[in-house]
Design an enzyme around this catalytic site. Structure first.
Site, PDB file in Angstrom:
ATOM      1  N   LEU A 178      -3.915 -12.888   5.274  1.00 20.19           N
ATOM      2  CA  LEU A 178      -4.986 -12.386   6.149  1.00 20.19           C
ATOM      3  C   LEU A 178      -6.247 -12.066   5.364  1.00 20.19           C
ATOM      4  O   LEU A 178      -7.361 -12.270   5.810  1.00 20.19           O
ATOM      5  CB  LEU A 178      -4.538 -11.095   6.822  1.00 20.19           C
ATOM      6  CG  LEU A 178      -3.725 -11.146   8.100  1.00 20.19           C
ATOM      7  CD1 LEU A 178      -3.328  -9.735   8.497  1.00 20.19           C
ATOM      8  CD2 LEU A 178      -4.523 -11.805   9.202  1.00 20.19           C
ATOM      9  N   GLY A 179      -6.019 -11.511   4.193  1.00 19.98           N
ATOM     10  CA  GLY A 179      -7.150 -11.128   3.355  1.00 19.98           C
ATOM     11  C   GLY A 179      -6.626 -10.748   1.992  1.00 19.98           C
ATOM     12  O   GLY A 179      -5.451 -10.426   1.852  1.00 19.98           O
ATOM     13  N   GLY A 192      -7.679  -8.494  -1.722  1.00 19.70           N
ATOM     14  CA  GLY A 192      -8.616  -7.558  -2.336  1.00 19.70           C
ATOM     15  C   GLY A 192      -8.424  -7.538  -3.835  1.00 19.70           C
ATOM     16  O   GLY A 192      -8.041  -8.539  -4.423  1.00 19.70           O
ATOM     17  N   GLY A 208      -4.151  -6.752  -4.118  1.00 19.10           N
ATOM     18  CA  GLY A 208      -3.113  -7.187  -3.204  1.00 19.10           C
ATOM     19  C   GLY A 208      -3.523  -8.326  -2.310  1.00 19.10           C
ATOM     20  O   GLY A 208      -4.702  -8.630  -2.157  1.00 19.10           O
ATOM     21  N   VAL A 218      -2.875  -9.448   1.711  1.00 23.25           N
ATOM     22  CA  VAL A 218      -2.415  -8.841   2.956  1.00 23.25           C
ATOM     23  C   VAL A 218      -1.960  -9.935   3.909  1.00 23.25           C
ATOM     24  O   VAL A 218      -2.654 -10.946   4.083  1.00 23.25           O
ATOM     25  CB  VAL A 218      -3.535  -7.983   3.585  1.00 23.25           C
ATOM     26  CG1 VAL A 218      -3.096  -7.406   4.915  1.00 23.25           C
ATOM     27  CG2 VAL A 218      -3.956  -6.872   2.626  1.00 23.25           C
ATOM     28  N   LYS A 261       0.416  -5.136   2.803  1.00 23.87           N
ATOM     29  CA  LYS A 261      -0.304  -5.407   1.547  1.00 23.87           C
ATOM     30  C   LYS A 261       0.719  -5.406   0.420  1.00 23.87           C
ATOM     31  O   LYS A 261       1.418  -4.419   0.207  1.00 23.87           O
ATOM     32  CB  LYS A 261      -1.373  -4.339   1.315  1.00 23.87           C
ATOM     33  CG  LYS A 261      -2.064  -4.459  -0.048  1.00 23.87           C
ATOM     34  CD  LYS A 261      -3.458  -3.845  -0.053  1.00 23.87           C
ATOM     35  CE  LYS A 261      -3.502  -2.419  -0.525  1.00 23.87           C
ATOM     36  NZ  LYS A 261      -4.891  -1.918  -0.661  1.00 23.87           N
ATOM     37  N   ASP A 276     -15.149   4.132  -1.679  1.00 24.01           N
ATOM     38  CA  ASP A 276     -15.353   2.683  -1.602  1.00 24.01           C
ATOM     39  C   ASP A 276     -15.634   2.252  -0.165  1.00 24.01           C
ATOM     40  O   ASP A 276     -15.116   1.237   0.295  1.00 24.01           O
ATOM     41  CB  ASP A 276     -14.126   1.953  -2.176  1.00 24.01           C
ATOM     42  CG  ASP A 276     -14.444   0.528  -2.621  1.00 24.01           C
ATOM     43  OD1 ASP A 276     -15.641   0.217  -2.846  1.00 24.01           O
ATOM     44  OD2 ASP A 276     -13.504  -0.282  -2.745  1.00 24.01           O
ATOM     45  N   THR A 331     -18.476  -0.151  -5.449  1.00 21.69           N
ATOM     46  CA  THR A 331     -18.877  -1.553  -5.356  1.00 21.69           C
ATOM     47  C   THR A 331     -20.405  -1.574  -5.423  1.00 21.69           C
ATOM     48  O   THR A 331     -21.052  -0.787  -4.737  1.00 21.69           O
ATOM     49  CB  THR A 331     -18.362  -2.134  -4.016  1.00 21.69           C
ATOM     50  OG1 THR A 331     -16.950  -1.955  -3.957  1.00 21.69           O
ATOM     51  CG2 THR A 331     -18.690  -3.609  -3.876  1.00 21.69           C
TER      52      THR A 331
HETATM   53  P1  ADP Z   1      -7.233  -4.216  -1.913  1.00 20.99           P
HETATM   54  O1  ADP Z   1      -6.835  -2.779  -2.069  1.00 20.99           O
HETATM   55  O2  ADP Z   1      -6.402  -5.139  -2.756  1.00 20.99           O
HETATM   56  O3  ADP Z   1      -8.727  -4.423  -2.081  1.00 20.99           O
HETATM   57  P2  ADP Z   1      -7.418  -4.112   0.969  1.00 20.99           P
HETATM   58  O4  ADP Z   1      -6.586  -2.990   1.444  1.00 20.99           O
HETATM   59  O5  ADP Z   1      -8.892  -3.877   0.854  1.00 20.99           O
HETATM   60  O6  ADP Z   1      -6.858  -4.656  -0.429  1.00 20.99           O
HETATM   61  O7  ADP Z   1      -7.164  -5.385   1.880  1.00 20.99           O
HETATM   62  C1  ADP Z   1      -7.735  -6.639   1.575  1.00 20.99           C
HETATM   63  C2  ADP Z   1      -8.155  -7.368   2.837  1.00 20.99           C
HETATM   64  O8  ADP Z   1      -7.010  -7.639   3.663  1.00 20.99           O
HETATM   65  C3  ADP Z   1      -9.084  -6.585   3.752  1.00 20.99           C
HETATM   66  O9  ADP Z   1     -10.429  -6.688   3.368  1.00 20.99           O
HETATM   67  C4  ADP Z   1      -8.800  -7.195   5.118  1.00 20.99           C
HETATM   68  O10 ADP Z   1      -9.483  -8.401   5.297  1.00 20.99           O
HETATM   69  C5  ADP Z   1      -7.315  -7.511   5.048  1.00 20.99           C
HETATM   70  N1  ADP Z   1      -6.549  -6.375   5.610  1.00 20.99           N
HETATM   71  C6  ADP Z   1      -6.196  -5.242   4.970  1.00 20.99           C
HETATM   72  N2  ADP Z   1      -5.516  -4.396   5.772  1.00 20.99           N
HETATM   73  C7  ADP Z   1      -5.433  -5.008   6.979  1.00 20.99           C
HETATM   74  C8  ADP Z   1      -4.853  -4.638   8.258  1.00 20.99           C
HETATM   75  N3  ADP Z   1      -4.241  -3.476   8.434  1.00 20.99           N
HETATM   76  N4  ADP Z   1      -4.964  -5.520   9.289  1.00 20.99           N
HETATM   77  C9  ADP Z   1      -5.594  -6.700   9.093  1.00 20.99           C
HETATM   78  N5  ADP Z   1      -6.165  -7.095   7.943  1.00 20.99           N
HETATM   79  C10 ADP Z   1      -6.094  -6.283   6.883  1.00 20.99           C
END
Ligand code: ADP
Length: 294
Positions: free
Chosen positions: A30-31, A33, A36, A38, A53, A152, A193
């Site tokens: 899904l995404g 970061g 991690g 997700v 995640k 953040d 950031t």
């Molecule tokens: P990291 O801590 O590795 O930066 P994040 O928690 O920011 O990871 O999650 C990375 C990406 O995953 C987010 O920017 C978002 O696009 C997607 N994501 C994270 N949590 C969710 C969620 N609960 N539902 C849908 N997408 C999510």
């Protein structure tokens, strides 16, 4: 039994278990970061869908203490505007954090989409921007009331709950920490950031008000479609932030009210003592005007 227990005390949760027994995890990401990736997952018993995640512990930047802190903060969160934690699993390779699923994508993607649309005004109209900001501020107030600083806040960490775009949820407590501004000395670690980081964070002496600066940057971007402080690389962006000078270019702000510009101005104060607190921001006329009613 024995092999379910971690071999080393660098374990994050102190207990290994197999997430796949309870959840089916989607292959599609899904995404992703800092640490991690997700994915969607589904509770095998109830069929309900969540987000998971997964963080690989072998990455050098992943510290067990940091992960423990992120999980412990998330465990406490009970607010509509903040992602809810469901489950945590750990195995030999990874920690898996299962949370509510947000189906509406990142605020970031909405900004990119709208900023690229030449036909409309800047980015978000004032009503939509104020409604989003009022929700962000409510979540930040919940954190600050509990002496938690997010550190953040940015559009990548703000997700729309559903596709209708009505409500948002704050995610990613990877840089968040507990800090009591009245009892403890200032925080000094530079984290954040570049576009969103406060000048006081760069000066290595800051408190919770750094979150309000980031809200100011988000407000500017929602209305204008581009960030107030920018540069060709991180160092140059940091210098722009430290200088603290930005402008409301007439051609990009002509569709806005003086009230919304006043809101942005009162947050983008280099001196944190002059910056609105979260309570003041929530009481700003621009926010009050748009957060009431349907
Ligand atoms: P990291 O801590 O590795 O930066 P994040 O928690 O920011 O990871 O999650 C990375 C990406 O995953 C987010 O920017 C978002 O696009 C997607 N994501 C994270 N949590 C969710 C969620 N609960 N539902 C849908 N997408 C999510």
């Amino acid at each position: 039994q024995q092999h379910h227990q971690p071999a080393h005390d660098d374990s994050v949760t102190g207990r290994y278990s197999d997430i796949e027994r309870q959840y089916h995890i989607d292959a599609r990401v899904l995404g992703s970061g800092h640490h991690g990736s997700v994915r969607k997952c589904q509770d095998r018993r109830t069929g309900k869908r969540y987000a998971v995640k997964s963080i690989q512990k072998s990455q050098h930047s992943v510290k067990p203490a940091g992960l423990r802190r992120e999980i412990s903060l998330l465990t406490e969160m009970r607010h509509d505007g903040i992602i809810g934690l469901r489950d945590v699993f750990e195995d030999a390779e990874s920690v898996h954090i299962v949370t509510e699923l947000c189906e509406g994508g990142e605020l970031f993607d909405q900004i990119v989409e709208r900023a690229g649309d030449e036909s409309g005004p800047g980015c978000f109209d004032e009503v939509s921007a104020a409604r989003i900001l009022s929700q962000i501020l409510n979540a930040v107030q919940y954190l600050h009331d509990r002496n938690i600083v997010h550190r953040d806040l940015k559009p990548e960490n703000i997700l729309f709950d559903s596709k209708d775009g009505a409500s948002i949820k704050l995610i990613d407590f990877g840089l968040a920490r507990r800090h009591d501004d009245r009892r403890e000395g200032p925080m000094r670690t530079v984290v954040g950031t570049p576009y969103y980081i406060a000048p006081d964070v760069l000066r290595k002496k800051y408190d919770r008000s750094c979150d309000l600066w980031s809200v100011g940057v988000i407000a500017f971007i929602l209305l204008a479609g581009y960030p107030p402080f920018n540069g060709k690389d991180n160092a140059e962006t940091h210098r722009a932030v430290s200088r603290g000078r930005y402008r409301f270019a007439a051609e990009d702000w002509k569709h806005t009210t003086s009230e919304s510009r006043d809101f942005v101005r009162r947050l983008l104060q280099s001196d944190p003592a002059r910056r609105m607190t979260v309570e003041e921001a929530l009481a700003h006329p621009w926010i009050i005007r748009h957060s009431r009613g349907p």
